[in-house]
Design a protein around this motif. Structure first.
Motif, short mmCIF file in Angstrom:
data_model
loop_
_atom_site.label_atom_id
_atom_site.label_comp_id
_atom_site.label_asym_id
_atom_site.label_seq_id
_atom_site.Cartn_x
_atom_site.Cartn_y
_atom_site.Cartn_z
N SER A 45 40.83 45.40 35.53
CA SER A 45 41.48 44.51 35.88
C SER A 45 41.85 44.27 37.36
O SER A 45 41.18 45.41 38.13
CB SER A 45 42.97 44.23 35.13
OG SER A 45 43.66 45.51 35.93
N ARG A 46 42.19 43.41 37.87
CA ARG A 46 42.60 43.44 39.39
C ARG A 46 43.35 44.54 39.91
O ARG A 46 43.33 44.84 41.04
CB ARG A 46 43.06 42.05 39.78
CG ARG A 46 42.17 40.93 39.53
CD ARG A 46 42.72 39.51 40.06
NE ARG A 46 41.71 38.30 39.92
CZ ARG A 46 41.91 37.68 38.98
NH1 ARG A 46 42.89 37.72 38.21
NH2 ARG A 46 40.93 36.75 38.87
N THR A 47 44.09 45.09 39.14
CA THR A 47 45.21 46.16 39.50
C THR A 47 44.94 47.46 38.93
O THR A 47 45.54 48.35 39.47
CB THR A 47 46.70 45.59 38.98
OG1 THR A 47 46.83 45.35 37.72
CG2 THR A 47 46.93 44.14 39.83
#
Length: 265
Positions: free
Chosen positions: A210-212
């Motif tokens: 994911s983005r994080t």
């Protein structure tokens, strides 16, 4: 005439080892050289290590390929007495094999698995099926069961998956994993990575980030037959995301995988 189930044939040693005979035909290779060819292996569980390893009668091991270890480690494999380097066609693998101190296993030799720790034998087979990472525990179950539960997965408050057709994977000692069809996952929020892992029960997993959080979700493009129902479905680390099942938010479990998912760089 009824019969009672066979009791578990596990033995214990004063050193804290657990072991039991296995009826499987096991072979181990380094490159193209067969180093182990055993019809009388034993499974050994060391204290504090959840997965077993194999040990083999000396007569079923190519002892002519073993050399006394030049730099044997200390404090490993339950105080092992003897370590061996493996010499195959002039290629030396340090501390590839060892003997356990237990009198019960004095005539047996165990080997490291390359895909588990980066050294040892390259390929292992039970009967004609190749196995990876470590031997399969005969007292562990892995069941992949199609379900109609409503499963919602959130990452940092954003819904990334919502399905009524998951496959639930029940694996002894681990939390239930929810495998979700790709059509029910926000793939636009997940980026494929080059990371992969192997499992002796399920096969080779590929990952997405994911983005994080890096490698937070995985899938099995070619799972082993026993868990074929999870093919190409996506599963998230329960330890690091929020999962709601039939309207009930699940607690994040604490497992060996907790806090092992790094942030993307």
């Amino acid at each position: 005439m009824s019969t009672l189930p066979t009791e578990r044939a596990v033995r214990t040693t004063p050193e804290g080892l657990l072991w039991e005979p296995s009826a499987r035909w096991v072979r181990g290779r380094k490159g193209e050289v067969t180093v182990v060819d055993s019809r009388h292996p034993v499974l050994v569980w060391e204290p504090g290590i959840p997965v077993p390893t194999y040990a083999f009668p000396r007569q079923e091991v190519r002892e002519d390929l073993l050399r006394p270890a030049k730099n044997p480690p200390t404090g490993t494999h339950t105080g092992s007495r003897i370590f061996y380097d493996l010499d195959v066609d002039g290629h030396l693998v340090a501390n590839a094999a060892w003997t356990f101190p237990a009198a019960d296993l004095a005539d047996h030799i165990a080997f490291e698995w390359f895909r588990r720790i980066g050294r040892g034998l390259d390929h292992w087979y039970e009967e004609e099926e190749e196995i990876f990472i470590h031997p399969r525990d005969p007292h562990k179950r892995v069941d992949a069961i199609p379900s109609s539960r409503h499963v919602v997965v959130e990452i940092d408050g954003t819904v990334v998956a919502d399905t009524h057709r998951p496959v639930l994977l029940f694996e002894t000692g681990l939390p239930t994993r929810y495998y979700i069809p790709r059509e029910d996952v926000r793939l636009d929020l997940l980026e494929p990575t080059d990371h992969h892992t192997g499992c002796p029960y399920k096969g080779t997993a590929r990952y997405r980030s994911s983005r994080t959080q890096a490698n937070i979700v995985w899938s099995y493009p070619d799972p082993l037959p026993a868990v074929g129902a999870v093919k190409d479905l996506l599963a998230f680390y329960n330890e690091e995301v929020d999962i709601t099942v039939d309207g009930e938010r699940q607690e994040r479990p604490v497992t060996p995988f907790t806090r092992t998912v790094p942030s993307p760089k």
